[in-house]
Design a protein around this motif. Structure first.
Motif, PDB file in Angstrom:
ATOM      1  N   UNK A   1       0.810  -1.217   0.000  1.00 52.29           N
ATOM      2  CA  UNK A   1       0.000   0.000   0.000  1.00 52.29           C
ATOM      3  C   UNK A   1       0.847   1.273   0.000  1.00 52.29           C
ATOM      4  N   UNK A   2       2.152   1.137   0.313  1.00 50.73           N
ATOM      5  CA  UNK A   2       3.044   2.302   0.331  1.00 50.73           C
ATOM      6  C   UNK A   2       3.576   2.652  -1.057  1.00 50.73           C
ATOM      7  N   UNK A   3       3.440   1.741  -2.019  1.00 48.19           N
ATOM      8  CA  UNK A   3       3.895   2.021  -3.389  1.00 48.19           C
ATOM      9  C   UNK A   3       2.978   3.050  -4.029  1.00 48.19           C
ATOM     10  N   UNK A   4       3.510   3.770  -4.996  1.00 49.05           N
ATOM     11  CA  UNK A   4       2.660   4.696  -5.735  1.00 49.05           C
ATOM     12  C   UNK A   4       1.822   3.922  -6.742  1.00 49.05           C
ATOM     13  N   UNK A   5       0.788   4.588  -7.254  1.00 53.49           N
ATOM     14  CA  UNK A   5      -0.067   3.939  -8.243  1.00 53.49           C
ATOM     15  C   UNK A   5       0.762   3.527  -9.448  1.00 53.49           C
TER      16      UNK A   5
ATOM     17  N   UNK B   1       2.470  -3.654   6.030  1.00 54.76           N
ATOM     18  CA  UNK B   1       3.820  -4.176   6.275  1.00 54.76           C
ATOM     19  C   UNK B   1       3.789  -5.615   6.771  1.00 54.76           C
ATOM     20  N   UNK B   2       2.691  -6.016   7.414  1.00 53.54           N
ATOM     21  CA  UNK B   2       2.581  -7.379   7.922  1.00 53.54           C
ATOM     22  C   UNK B   2       1.985  -8.350   6.932  1.00 53.54           C
ATOM     23  N   UNK B   3       1.719  -7.879   5.707  1.00 58.09           N
ATOM     24  CA  UNK B   3       1.170  -8.754   4.676  1.00 58.09           C
ATOM     25  C   UNK B   3      -0.333  -8.913   4.745  1.00 58.09           C
ATOM     26  N   UNK B   4      -0.997  -8.149   5.623  1.00 57.11           N
ATOM     27  CA  UNK B   4      -2.452  -8.237   5.749  1.00 57.11           C
ATOM     28  C   UNK B   4      -3.126  -7.323   4.731  1.00 57.11           C
ATOM     29  N   UNK B   5      -4.296  -7.745   4.264  1.00 60.90           N
ATOM     30  CA  UNK B   5      -5.017  -6.957   3.275  1.00 60.90           C
ATOM     31  C   UNK B   5      -5.456  -5.624   3.885  1.00 60.90           C
TER      32      UNK B   5
ATOM     33  N   UNK C   1      -5.992 -12.457   8.066  1.00 62.96           N
ATOM     34  CA  UNK C   1      -6.277 -11.295   7.241  1.00 62.96           C
ATOM     35  C   UNK C   1      -5.371 -11.150   6.035  1.00 62.96           C
ATOM     36  N   UNK C   2      -4.567 -12.172   5.757  1.00 68.32           N
ATOM     37  CA  UNK C   2      -3.660 -12.106   4.610  1.00 68.32           C
ATOM     38  C   UNK C   2      -4.361 -12.652   3.361  1.00 68.32           C
ATOM     39  N   UNK C   3      -4.171 -12.000   2.222  1.00 70.87           N
ATOM     40  CA  UNK C   3      -4.849 -12.452   0.996  1.00 70.87           C
ATOM     41  C   UNK C   3      -4.326 -13.792   0.510  1.00 70.87           C
ATOM     42  N   UNK C   4      -5.262 -14.688   0.196  1.00 68.27           N
ATOM     43  CA  UNK C   4      -4.891 -16.004  -0.316  1.00 68.27           C
ATOM     44  C   UNK C   4      -5.558 -16.296  -1.652  1.00 68.27           C
ATOM     45  N   UNK C   5      -6.497 -15.435  -2.049  1.00 65.85           N
ATOM     46  CA  UNK C   5      -7.187 -15.683  -3.307  1.00 65.85           C
ATOM     47  C   UNK C   5      -8.092 -14.526  -3.682  1.00 65.85           C
TER      48      UNK C   5
END
Length: 348
Positions: free
Chosen positions: A219-223, A245-249, A313-317
């Motif tokens: 989420x810290x990257x620019x568009x 930073x923790x890999x959570x969505x 809360x981490x994305x898996x699909x």
């Protein structure tokens, strides 16, 4: 069409009378059920092998449907043709099997010939018949006896109300056993992997996109950085999942969001953190929820994509509506559906 008196034959009215005659037969039989039904259900529940369902003529046709219902609801069963049985097919009967014989009269010659051999080969012999005093009714360990009923056939010859009753009693036995076994929707789904029904009964993890098909970025990257970095193979989904930073969505950014930036002439935001323009706390679903639940959410919220996250809360699909086109939500109360974690989508 009119009869000899010139009266016009009302097909619709006649059809309704047929249906009502059969419905009345079911109501009458429901009131006649006694302990015999319970004893038959007990014999079938105690069966260590399979249920051999045997009938002749129309009863055999009814038997095929009963077998299908048994098998799909946790009672293993098979049909045995009475004529072929006396010519060698009795070899399919195992000592642990229970024989369920179907006969309206209880005097069908083909079935009566099987009574002696079946008593030696099967663990038990039960029946569905109209007559407790018939040869079949007396020979069975237990019998569902539904008594005399009025056939819907105007000639009183073609089995009609009797086959409807027999079919319904088969359903009653199957669903009674289902309840006794506490047979679940998950178990039912195992026996229905194909077609639209199978897909609806499937869990999200079986239908979601995963691995290289996902578009995930920080989420810290620019568009601009996100679209430069995120490349994938396989089916393309129109949503990028943004993680903390923790890999959570943390959010979701779609192709529509990108188009909106251009439409609003907000090109400057392309070089700002994507967290500034993403959808925060999007609606998500777990991988073990049913596809039917996901369909409900996609339809109600008019979403095209639904992120799938694990317990942390981490994305898996990702579930994409294009993969589920043609499926309607299953009917049923909310109490029967898996828990869904739903969070309102909010714009930054």
């Amino acid at each position: 069409m009119s009869d000899s008196t010139g009266t016009v034959f009302d097909k619709l009215d006649y059809a309704r009378r047929v249906l009502r005659t059969e419905a009345t037969a079911l109501e009458v039989v429901a009131g006649r059920l006694d302990d015999g039904f319970g004893r038959v259900a007990d014999e079938l529940f105690a069966c260590r092998g399979r249920v051999a369902v045997i009938g002749v003529g129309k009863s055999a046709d009814v038997g095929q449907k009963i077998v299908g219902t048994f098998n799909s609801t946790g009672t293993r069963a098979y049909t045995l043709d009475a004529t072929r049985a006396v010519h060698g097919d009795l070899g399919s009967v195992h000592p642990d099997d229970v024989a369920l014989l179907l006969s309206h009269s209880g005097e069908s010659e083909e079935l009566i010939r099987l009574l002696g051999p079946l008593k030696k080969l099967a663990s038990s012999l039960v029946a569905i018949t109209s007559s407790a005093g018939s040869t079949l009714g007396r020979a069975a360990v237990a019998a569902v006896v539904y008594g005399p009923i009025k056939e819907a056939c105007p000639l009183a010859l073609a089995p009609s109300s009797s086959t409807t009753v027999m079919l319904a009693l088969g359903d009653a036995l199957a669903f009674t056993l289902l309840e006794q076994r506490q047979f679940t929707a998950d178990e039912f789904a195992k026996f229905h992997p194909a077609g639209s029904l199978g897909r609806k009964l499937a869990v999200v993890s079986e239908c979601m996109r995963y691995g290289a098909e996902l578009r995930i970025a920080a989420q810290t990257d620019t568009v601009r950085e996100v679209f430069a970095k995120v490349r994938h193979t396989g089916r393309r989904t129109g949503a990028i999942m943004l993680v903390d930073a923790g890999g959570r969505l943390a959010g979701l950014f779609t192709d529509s969001d990108l188009a909106r930036l251009f439409e609003n002439r907000e090109d400057r935001l392309l070089d700002a953190p994507i967290a500034n323009v993403m959808t925060h706390a999007p609606v998500v679903i777990g991988p073990h929820a049913r596809v039917s639940v996901a369909l409900d959410v996609l339809k109600a919220r008019k979403f095209s994509e639904l992120p799938v996250v694990d317990e942390g809360g981490k994305p898996v699909g990702m579930l994409d509506i294009t993969d589920l086109i043609g499926l309607d939500p299953l009917a049923g109360g909310a109490e029967s559906r898996p828990t869904l974690r739903v969070v309102e989508r909010k714009s930054a």
